[in-house]
Design a protein around this motif. Sequence first.
Motif, short mmCIF file in Angstrom:
data_model
loop_
_atom_site.label_atom_id
_atom_site.label_comp_id
_atom_site.label_asym_id
_atom_site.label_seq_id
_atom_site.Cartn_x
_atom_site.Cartn_y
_atom_site.Cartn_z
N GLN A 1 0.70 -1.14 -0.03
CA GLN A 1 0.08 0.07 -0.16
C GLN A 1 0.72 1.35 0.07
N ALA A 2 1.96 1.21 0.88
CA ALA A 2 2.77 2.39 0.79
C ALA A 2 3.41 2.44 -0.42
N ALA A 3 3.85 1.61 -1.12
CA ALA A 3 4.64 1.91 -2.57
C ALA A 3 3.37 2.19 -3.61
N THR A 4 2.20 1.81 -3.46
CA THR A 4 1.24 2.52 -4.40
C THR A 4 1.06 3.85 -3.89
N LEU A 5 0.89 4.36 -2.80
CA LEU A 5 1.05 5.48 -2.56
C LEU A 5 1.99 6.49 -2.95
N VAL A 6 3.35 6.05 -3.06
CA VAL A 6 4.42 6.69 -3.49
C VAL A 6 4.22 6.81 -5.13
N GLU A 7 3.90 5.70 -5.85
CA GLU A 7 3.70 5.89 -7.06
C GLU A 7 2.48 6.77 -7.73
N LEU A 8 1.39 6.71 -6.70
CA LEU A 8 0.39 7.49 -7.20
C LEU A 8 0.89 9.23 -6.92
N ALA A 9 1.58 9.26 -5.94
CA ALA A 9 2.15 10.64 -5.35
C ALA A 9 3.03 11.29 -6.86
N GLN A 10 4.01 10.22 -7.23
CA GLN A 10 4.88 10.51 -8.33
C GLN A 10 4.16 11.03 -9.42
N GLN A 11 2.75 10.15 -9.86
CA GLN A 11 2.32 10.44 -11.03
C GLN A 11 1.24 11.65 -10.85
N GLY A 12 1.39 12.45 -9.56
CA GLY A 12 0.64 13.39 -9.35
C GLY A 12 -1.23 13.16 -9.42
N GLU A 13 -1.45 11.89 -8.78
CA GLU A 13 -2.64 11.36 -8.82
C GLU A 13 -2.96 11.52 -7.47
N TRP A 14 -3.42 12.59 -6.75
CA TRP A 14 -3.45 13.12 -5.37
C TRP A 14 -4.68 12.58 -4.66
N ASP A 15 -5.91 12.63 -5.62
CA ASP A 15 -7.18 12.41 -5.09
C ASP A 15 -7.02 10.55 -5.04
N ARG A 16 -6.44 9.77 -5.84
CA ARG A 16 -6.30 8.44 -5.53
C ARG A 16 -5.23 8.09 -4.54
N ALA A 17 -4.32 9.11 -4.57
CA ALA A 17 -3.33 8.82 -3.20
C ALA A 17 -3.85 9.10 -1.98
N VAL A 18 -4.71 9.82 -1.79
CA VAL A 18 -5.52 10.27 -0.52
C VAL A 18 -6.44 9.10 -0.23
N GLN A 19 -6.97 8.52 -1.02
CA GLN A 19 -7.86 7.50 -1.06
C GLN A 19 -6.88 6.14 -0.50
N VAL A 20 -6.04 5.79 -0.92
CA VAL A 20 -4.93 4.69 -0.43
C VAL A 20 -4.58 5.02 0.77
N LEU A 21 -4.06 6.36 1.13
CA LEU A 21 -3.49 6.77 2.44
C LEU A 21 -4.75 6.58 3.57
N ASN A 22 -5.89 6.85 3.27
CA ASN A 22 -7.02 6.82 4.12
C ASN A 22 -7.67 5.52 4.25
N GLY A 23 -7.23 4.41 3.16
CA GLY A 23 -7.88 3.33 3.22
C GLY A 23 -6.82 2.08 3.61
N GLY A 24 -6.21 1.50 2.60
CA GLY A 24 -5.14 0.48 2.86
C GLY A 24 -4.20 0.54 3.36
N TYR A 25 -3.68 1.65 3.40
CA TYR A 25 -2.35 2.21 4.06
C TYR A 25 -2.42 2.15 5.39
N ARG A 26 -3.43 3.10 5.97
CA ARG A 26 -3.83 3.22 7.41
C ARG A 26 -4.50 1.84 7.84
N TYR A 27 -5.08 1.14 7.22
CA TYR A 27 -5.54 -0.14 7.75
C TYR A 27 -4.42 -0.92 8.15
N GLY A 28 -3.58 -1.22 7.16
CA GLY A 28 -2.28 -2.02 7.05
C GLY A 28 -1.40 -1.58 8.33
N SER A 29 -1.29 -0.41 8.56
CA SER A 29 -0.46 0.01 9.49
C SER A 29 -0.76 -0.10 10.77
N SER A 30 -2.29 -0.05 10.77
CA SER A 30 -3.07 -0.15 12.28
C SER A 30 -2.89 -1.81 12.61
#
Length: 156
Positions: A113-142
């Motif tokens: 999830q973190a790698a996907t977040l970095v990829e989306l940020a590098q592509q400038g896809e901030w809306d999707r990055a925020v979705q990953v951040l608030n979804g799978g990334y936070r879930y996985g971390s918790s």
Amino acid sequence: MQFLRRVLGSHRASSAAPPLALYDSAAAPDSRRADTLLAALDIDAAINAHERWKDRLMDYLEGRTSVGLDPAQVRRADQSALGRWLHGVGGELLGDQPAYPLLVARYQYFHEQAATLVELAQQGEWDRAVQVLNGGYRYGSSQVVLLLKELKRGLA
């Protein structure tokens, strides 16, 4: 010094084993207890390492650092401090615990999830990055933190 005496017991000059023997599993009479204590301390350090890595990722995403992140490297869970611990000392001490395999799987998921977040940020896809951040990334971390705490409770 008084604090250490209360915690460790009074020091006797004629003790049979030197104080360092408590940390040498071959010399300690109750080496399983010493291993358990060290594993519990390592779990706290593992949680702290995970939190520091997340801070580093957020610094990158928010532009507070000039150090870049490679999504392929981020995806490799075995390259972080916690990942090295899980596949090293942590695995040796806790690998027989029921929560351990799930922890390793959730930690890999978190890194994906973190790698996907970095990829989306590098592509400038901030809306999707925020979705990953608030979804799978936070879930996985918790899940990682909860499972580490579960392992620690299992040592008590």
